[in-house]
Design a protein around this motif. Structure first.
Motif, PDB file in Angstrom:
ATOM      1  N   ASN A 147       3.952  -2.769 -16.249  1.00 20.52           N
ATOM      2  CA  ASN A 147       5.106  -2.065 -16.513  1.00 20.52           C
ATOM      3  C   ASN A 147       5.337  -1.071 -15.498  1.00 20.52           C
ATOM      4  OD1 ASN A 147       5.693  -3.508 -19.030  1.00 20.52           O
ATOM      5  ND2 ASN A 147       5.074  -1.853 -20.212  1.00 20.52           N
ATOM      6  N   LEU A 148       4.109  -0.633 -14.768  1.00 19.22           N
ATOM      7  CA  LEU A 148       4.172   0.117 -13.547  1.00 19.22           C
ATOM      8  C   LEU A 148       4.093  -0.634 -12.277  1.00 19.22           C
ATOM      9  CD1 LEU A 148       3.898   3.248 -12.468  1.00 19.22           C
ATOM     10  CD2 LEU A 148       1.682   3.069 -12.966  1.00 19.22           C
ATOM     11  N   ILE A 149       2.713  -1.161 -12.020  1.00 24.84           N
ATOM     12  CA  ILE A 149       2.464  -1.582 -10.639  1.00 24.84           C
ATOM     13  C   ILE A 149       3.298  -2.831 -10.473  1.00 24.84           C
ATOM     14  CG2 ILE A 149       0.628  -2.377  -9.439  1.00 24.84           C
ATOM     15  CD1 ILE A 149      -1.509  -1.118 -11.092  1.00 24.84           C
ATOM     16  N   ALA A 150       3.384  -3.899 -11.318  1.00 25.55           N
ATOM     17  CA  ALA A 150       4.090  -5.128 -10.912  1.00 25.55           C
ATOM     18  C   ALA A 150       5.752  -4.701 -10.819  1.00 25.55           C
ATOM     19  CB  ALA A 150       3.905  -6.067 -11.933  1.00 25.55           C
ATOM     20  N   ALA A 151       6.300  -3.847 -11.739  1.00 30.80           N
ATOM     21  CA  ALA A 151       7.388  -3.559 -11.540  1.00 30.80           C
ATOM     22  C   ALA A 151       7.742  -2.923 -10.317  1.00 30.80           C
ATOM     23  CB  ALA A 151       7.812  -2.733 -12.841  1.00 30.80           C
ATOM     24  N   GLU A 152       7.220  -2.004  -9.762  1.00 30.51           N
ATOM     25  CA  GLU A 152       7.444  -1.356  -8.602  1.00 30.51           C
ATOM     26  C   GLU A 152       7.186  -2.081  -7.348  1.00 30.51           C
ATOM     27  OE1 GLU A 152       8.406   1.919  -7.916  1.00 30.51           O
ATOM     28  OE2 GLU A 152       8.297   2.747  -9.934  1.00 30.51           O
ATOM     29  N   VAL A 153       6.078  -2.819  -7.362  1.00 33.20           N
ATOM     30  CA  VAL A 153       6.050  -3.720  -6.089  1.00 33.20           C
ATOM     31  C   VAL A 153       6.991  -4.779  -6.132  1.00 33.20           C
ATOM     32  CG1 VAL A 153       4.299  -5.370  -5.151  1.00 33.20           C
ATOM     33  CG2 VAL A 153       3.388  -2.998  -6.132  1.00 33.20           C
ATOM     34  N   ARG A 212      10.208  -3.782  -4.848  1.00 35.33           N
ATOM     35  CA  ARG A 212      10.570  -3.419  -3.462  1.00 35.33           C
ATOM     36  C   ARG A 212       9.804  -4.213  -2.429  1.00 35.33           C
ATOM     37  NH1 ARG A 212       8.630   2.837  -3.943  1.00 35.33           N
ATOM     38  NH2 ARG A 212       9.104   2.760  -1.545  1.00 35.33           N
ATOM     39  N   VAL A 213       9.161  -5.252  -2.844  1.00 34.87           N
ATOM     40  CA  VAL A 213       8.564  -6.232  -1.785  1.00 34.87           C
ATOM     41  C   VAL A 213       8.758  -7.483  -2.558  1.00 34.87           C
ATOM     42  CG1 VAL A 213       6.394  -7.049  -0.675  1.00 34.87           C
ATOM     43  CG2 VAL A 213       6.688  -4.553  -1.246  1.00 34.87           C
ATOM     44  N   PRO A 214      10.100  -8.215  -1.861  1.00 41.56           N
ATOM     45  CA  PRO A 214      10.264  -9.617  -2.482  1.00 41.56           C
ATOM     46  C   PRO A 214       9.276 -10.419  -2.260  1.00 41.56           C
ATOM     47  CG  PRO A 214      11.825  -8.719  -0.615  1.00 41.56           C
ATOM     48  CD  PRO A 214      10.885  -7.501  -0.791  1.00 41.56           C
ATOM     49  N   GLU A 215       8.222 -10.594  -1.261  1.00 43.80           N
ATOM     50  CA  GLU A 215       7.289 -11.363  -1.221  1.00 43.80           C
ATOM     51  C   GLU A 215       6.452 -11.482  -2.217  1.00 43.80           C
ATOM     52  OE1 GLU A 215       8.372  -9.812   3.001  1.00 43.80           O
ATOM     53  OE2 GLU A 215       8.192  -9.192   1.062  1.00 43.80           O
ATOM     54  N   VAL A 216       6.534 -10.298  -3.179  1.00 45.52           N
ATOM     55  CA  VAL A 216       5.497 -10.621  -4.382  1.00 45.52           C
ATOM     56  C   VAL A 216       6.318 -11.136  -5.303  1.00 45.52           C
ATOM     57  CG1 VAL A 216       4.075  -9.136  -5.658  1.00 45.52           C
ATOM     58  CG2 VAL A 216       4.364  -8.359  -3.359  1.00 45.52           C
ATOM     59  N   ARG A 217       5.391 -12.376  -5.673  1.00 40.94           N
ATOM     60  CA  ARG A 217       6.120 -13.306  -6.959  1.00 40.94           C
ATOM     61  C   ARG A 217       5.383 -12.704  -8.306  1.00 40.94           C
ATOM     62  NH1 ARG A 217       4.959 -17.346  -4.021  1.00 40.94           N
ATOM     63  NH2 ARG A 217       3.571 -18.176  -5.936  1.00 40.94           N
ATOM     64  N   ASP A 218       4.123 -12.505  -7.884  1.00 41.44           N
ATOM     65  CA  ASP A 218       3.131 -12.285  -9.097  1.00 41.44           C
ATOM     66  C   ASP A 218       2.116 -11.253  -8.865  1.00 41.44           C
ATOM     67  OD1 ASP A 218       2.268 -12.398 -11.897  1.00 41.44           O
ATOM     68  OD2 ASP A 218       1.201 -14.304 -11.536  1.00 41.44           O
ATOM     69  N   VAL A 219       1.628 -10.086 -10.114  1.00 46.49           N
ATOM     70  CA  VAL A 219       0.637  -9.296  -9.702  1.00 46.49           C
ATOM     71  C   VAL A 219      -0.383  -9.696 -10.936  1.00 46.49           C
ATOM     72  CG1 VAL A 219       0.041  -6.836  -9.780  1.00 46.49           C
ATOM     73  CG2 VAL A 219       2.231  -7.438  -8.743  1.00 46.49           C
ATOM     74  N   GLU A 252       0.743  -1.216  -0.265  1.00 42.99           N
ATOM     75  CA  GLU A 252       0.121  -0.067  -0.038  1.00 42.99           C
ATOM     76  C   GLU A 252       0.903   1.197   0.083  1.00 42.99           C
ATOM     77  OE1 GLU A 252      -3.174   0.528  -0.439  1.00 42.99           O
ATOM     78  OE2 GLU A 252      -4.022  -1.318  -0.222  1.00 42.99           O
ATOM     79  N   LYS A 253       2.058   1.036   0.712  1.00 41.72           N
ATOM     80  CA  LYS A 253       2.663   2.463   0.761  1.00 41.72           C
ATOM     81  C   LYS A 253       3.494   2.555  -0.546  1.00 41.72           C
ATOM     82  CE  LYS A 253       6.882   4.316   3.568  1.00 41.72           C
ATOM     83  NZ  LYS A 253       7.888   3.996   3.376  1.00 41.72           N
ATOM     84  N   ILE A 254       3.850   1.580  -1.352  1.00 42.25           N
ATOM     85  CA  ILE A 254       4.679   1.892  -2.437  1.00 42.25           C
ATOM     86  C   ILE A 254       3.457   2.190  -3.554  1.00 42.25           C
ATOM     87  CG2 ILE A 254       5.383   0.394  -4.627  1.00 42.25           C
ATOM     88  CD1 ILE A 254       6.615  -1.527  -2.313  1.00 42.25           C
ATOM     89  N   LEU A 255       2.255   1.548  -3.461  1.00 46.67           N
ATOM     90  CA  LEU A 255       1.342   2.164  -4.360  1.00 46.67           C
ATOM     91  C   LEU A 255       0.726   3.840  -4.174  1.00 46.67           C
ATOM     92  CD1 LEU A 255      -1.475  -0.800  -4.235  1.00 46.67           C
ATOM     93  CD2 LEU A 255       0.406  -0.456  -5.904  1.00 46.67           C
ATOM     94  N   ASP A 256       1.041   4.019  -2.860  1.00 48.03           N
ATOM     95  CA  ASP A 256       0.578   5.483  -2.783  1.00 48.03           C
ATOM     96  C   ASP A 256       1.710   6.267  -3.104  1.00 48.03           C
ATOM     97  OD1 ASP A 256      -1.692   4.956  -1.234  1.00 48.03           O
ATOM     98  OD2 ASP A 256      -1.026   5.008   0.898  1.00 48.03           O
ATOM     99  N   GLU A 257       3.013   6.031  -2.862  1.00 48.84           N
ATOM    100  CA  GLU A 257       4.085   6.799  -3.183  1.00 48.84           C
ATOM    101  C   GLU A 257       4.391   6.845  -4.525  1.00 48.84           C
ATOM    102  OE1 GLU A 257       7.113   5.396  -0.955  1.00 48.84           O
ATOM    103  OE2 GLU A 257       6.598   6.109   0.912  1.00 48.84           O
ATOM    104  N   THR A 258       4.387   5.641  -5.476  1.00 51.74           N
ATOM    105  CA  THR A 258       4.731   5.750  -6.823  1.00 51.74           C
ATOM    106  C   THR A 258       3.638   5.497  -7.817  1.00 51.74           C
ATOM    107  OG1 THR A 258       5.265   3.351  -6.805  1.00 51.74           O
ATOM    108  CG2 THR A 258       7.006   4.982  -5.858  1.00 51.74           C
ATOM    109  N   VAL A 259       2.663   4.690  -7.384  1.00 53.06           N
ATOM    110  CA  VAL A 259       1.777   4.257  -8.535  1.00 53.06           C
ATOM    111  C   VAL A 259       0.524   5.097  -8.596  1.00 53.06           C
ATOM    112  CG1 VAL A 259       0.093   2.254  -9.341  1.00 53.06           C
ATOM    113  CG2 VAL A 259       2.504   1.782  -8.517  1.00 53.06           C
ATOM    114  N   ARG A 260      -0.138   5.306  -7.526  1.00 53.47           N
ATOM    115  CA  ARG A 260      -1.419   6.158  -7.383  1.00 53.47           C
ATOM    116  C   ARG A 260      -1.142   7.536  -8.046  1.00 53.47           C
ATOM    117  NH1 ARG A 260      -2.880   2.737  -2.220  1.00 53.47           N
ATOM    118  NH2 ARG A 260      -4.484   1.394  -3.155  1.00 53.47           N
ATOM    119  N   PRO A 261      -0.241   8.222  -7.644  1.00 56.84           N
ATOM    120  CA  PRO A 261      -0.138   9.577  -8.488  1.00 56.84           C
ATOM    121  C   PRO A 261      -0.314   9.481  -9.891  1.00 56.84           C
ATOM    122  CG  PRO A 261       1.446   9.597  -6.485  1.00 56.84           C
ATOM    123  CD  PRO A 261       0.752   7.854  -6.764  1.00 56.84           C
TER     124      PRO A 261
END
Length: 96
Positions: A57-63, A66-73, A9-18
């Protein structure tokens, strides 16, 4: 399992949502389990022909970076459960 969701959520707020907001859109986290993050694009981004590209290209790449637990979006398309329930209720009324 809650810490990765907080980080996501923090990553989404900082980089994706804007960036999505510039297109009158947003992203909702539906679920995170077994390394798979399920999201839905909302607003003008919902149903956009570029939604899958935006997701990868935006959401999956950012997440993932920065969050190694995420393998797939996974982008979940379709309508919400509440909207489906409303539709079913309307159809049931018409059949009565």
């Amino acid at each position: 399992a809650t810490q990765p969701v907080v980080d996501i959520e923090k990553i989404l707020d900082e980089t994706v949502r804007p960036q999505l907001a510039a297109h009158n859109g947003d992203v909702a986290v539906l679920d995170f389990s077994d390394g798979v993050l399920r999201i839905r694009l909302t607003g003008q981004c919902s149903g956009c022909p570029s939604a899958s590209i935006t997701t990868e290209n935006l959401i999956a790449a950012e997440v993932r970076a920065r969050v190694p637990e995420v393998r797939d979006v996974v982008l979940v398309n379709g309508v919400s459960d509440s909207l489906l329930a409303q539709a079913r209720a309307l159809l049931a009324e018409r059949r009565a």
